[in-house]
Design a protein around this motif. Structure first.
Motif, short mmCIF file in Angstrom:
data_model
loop_
_atom_site.label_atom_id
_atom_site.label_comp_id
_atom_site.label_asym_id
_atom_site.label_seq_id
_atom_site.Cartn_x
_atom_site.Cartn_y
_atom_site.Cartn_z
N VAL A 298 16.17 134.82 11.79
CA VAL A 298 16.70 136.03 12.42
C VAL A 298 17.07 137.09 11.38
CG1 VAL A 298 18.64 136.95 13.77
CG2 VAL A 298 17.46 134.89 14.54
N HIS A 299 17.68 136.68 10.28
CA HIS A 299 18.31 137.64 9.36
C HIS A 299 17.57 137.91 8.06
CE1 HIS A 299 21.80 137.86 11.93
NE2 HIS A 299 21.92 136.55 11.91
N GLU A 300 16.74 136.99 7.59
CA GLU A 300 16.11 137.18 6.28
C GLU A 300 14.76 137.87 6.41
OE1 GLU A 300 15.86 133.59 3.95
OE2 GLU A 300 18.02 133.22 4.13
N VAL A 301 14.63 138.96 5.66
CA VAL A 301 13.36 139.68 5.62
C VAL A 301 12.32 138.76 5.00
CG1 VAL A 301 12.17 141.66 4.60
CG2 VAL A 301 14.51 141.91 5.43
N GLY A 302 11.17 138.68 5.62
CA GLY A 302 10.09 137.85 5.11
C GLY A 302 10.07 136.43 5.66
N CYS A 303 11.13 136.03 6.33
CA CYS A 303 11.15 134.72 6.97
C CYS A 303 10.78 134.91 8.43
CB CYS A 303 12.53 134.06 6.84
SG CYS A 303 12.57 132.40 7.55
N ASP A 304 9.51 134.72 8.73
CA ASP A 304 9.00 135.03 10.06
C ASP A 304 8.51 133.82 10.84
OD1 ASP A 304 9.42 137.80 9.64
OD2 ASP A 304 7.56 137.89 8.48
N ALA A 305 8.67 132.63 10.25
CA ALA A 305 8.20 131.42 10.92
C ALA A 305 9.08 130.25 10.52
CB ALA A 305 6.75 131.14 10.55
N LEU A 306 9.13 129.26 11.39
CA LEU A 306 9.85 128.03 11.08
C LEU A 306 9.12 127.30 9.95
CD1 LEU A 306 10.50 126.86 14.74
CD2 LEU A 306 12.20 127.77 13.15
N PRO A 307 9.84 126.70 9.02
CA PRO A 307 9.18 126.00 7.93
C PRO A 307 8.38 124.78 8.41
CG PRO A 307 11.57 125.71 7.80
CD PRO A 307 11.29 126.69 8.89
N ASP A 308 8.86 124.12 9.46
CA ASP A 308 8.18 122.95 10.02
C ASP A 308 8.52 122.91 11.51
OD1 ASP A 308 7.34 120.43 10.89
OD2 ASP A 308 7.99 119.43 9.05
N ARG A 309 7.66 123.53 12.30
CA ARG A 309 7.92 123.68 13.73
C ARG A 309 8.09 122.33 14.44
NH1 ARG A 309 7.17 127.60 17.74
NH2 ARG A 309 6.73 126.71 19.77
N ALA A 310 7.23 121.37 14.13
CA ALA A 310 7.32 120.07 14.79
C ALA A 310 8.65 119.39 14.49
CB ALA A 310 6.15 119.18 14.37
N LYS A 311 9.11 119.47 13.24
CA LYS A 311 10.41 118.89 12.88
C LYS A 311 11.53 119.62 13.61
CE LYS A 311 13.54 118.13 8.92
NZ LYS A 311 14.63 117.88 9.79
N PHE A 312 11.45 120.94 13.68
CA PHE A 312 12.47 121.74 14.36
C PHE A 312 12.56 121.34 15.83
CE2 PHE A 312 14.21 125.45 16.50
CZ PHE A 312 15.24 125.84 15.65
N VAL A 313 11.43 121.26 16.51
CA VAL A 313 11.42 120.88 17.93
C VAL A 313 11.97 119.46 18.10
CG1 VAL A 313 9.94 120.37 19.92
CG2 VAL A 313 9.61 122.49 18.62
N GLY A 314 11.52 118.54 17.26
CA GLY A 314 12.00 117.16 17.34
C GLY A 314 13.49 117.06 17.11
N ASP A 315 13.98 117.78 16.09
CA ASP A 315 15.42 117.79 15.83
C ASP A 315 16.18 118.34 17.03
OD1 ASP A 315 15.15 116.73 13.28
OD2 ASP A 315 15.42 118.64 12.24
N CYS A 316 15.70 119.45 17.59
CA CYS A 316 16.39 120.07 18.72
C CYS A 316 16.41 119.16 19.94
CB CYS A 316 15.75 121.41 19.06
SG CYS A 316 16.03 122.68 17.80
N GLU A 317 15.30 118.52 20.23
CA GLU A 317 15.27 117.62 21.38
C GLU A 317 16.18 116.42 21.15
OE1 GLU A 317 11.08 116.99 22.19
OE2 GLU A 317 11.04 118.79 23.43
N GLY A 318 16.23 115.92 19.92
CA GLY A 318 17.14 114.82 19.60
C GLY A 318 18.60 115.23 19.73
N ILE A 319 18.91 116.44 19.28
CA ILE A 319 20.27 116.97 19.39
C ILE A 319 20.66 117.09 20.86
CG2 ILE A 319 21.67 119.06 19.06
CD1 ILE A 319 20.06 119.37 16.35
N LEU A 320 19.78 117.66 21.66
CA LEU A 320 20.08 117.81 23.09
C LEU A 320 20.29 116.46 23.76
CD1 LEU A 320 17.60 120.68 24.01
CD2 LEU A 320 20.11 120.81 23.99
#
Length: 125
Positions: A86-108
């Motif tokens: 959201v805040h850093e210029v040049g950071c336009d994508a998740l570094p590892d989308r599959a890990k992010f989704v897996g982490d989020c689903e595990g957290i939920l």
């Protein structure tokens, strides 16, 4: 009425094609759950409180203790990744989308389990 915990594992988080939307919607969901079920500060009455603050303030309903350290670590990772995208210029994508989704689903799933303990443990157990 549906529950916020009905979607983990269903691939529902992966339906967002845009990483920015995925990160923002998921962390907004975390904030809502922490406020509603874990006593974290409400962003409407305490607008200076960020998600990191809510994670710190959250208490397990059945014990009154803080969230488990490993859950806190994973939630802070997801929150930090969201902040970067959201805040850093040049950071336009998740570094590892599959890990992010897996982490989020595990957290939920874990938040759902902890919140359900409030209902099970509160009636004589």
């Amino acid at each position: 009425m549906g529950t916020l915990f009905s979607s983990p594992g269903s691939g529902s988080l992966g339906r967002y094609r845009n990483d920015f939307e995925l990160a923002c919607r998921t962390t907004k969901l975390f904030a809502e759950i922490l406020e509603r079920d874990f006593g974290a500060p409400d962003r409407r009455t305490d607008p200076g409180s960020g998600l990191h603050d809510r994670i710190t303030a959250a208490r397990i309903p059945s014990s009154g203790g803080p969230l488990p350290p490993e859950l806190i670590r994973r939630m802070r990772y997801v929150t930090t990744v969201r902040n970067r995208i959201v805040h850093e210029v040049g950071c336009d994508a998740l570094p590892d989308r599959a890990k992010f989704v897996g982490d989020c689903e595990g957290i939920l799933a874990e938040l759902g389990h902890l919140a359900a303990g409030k209902k099970r443990g509160g009636a004589g157990g």
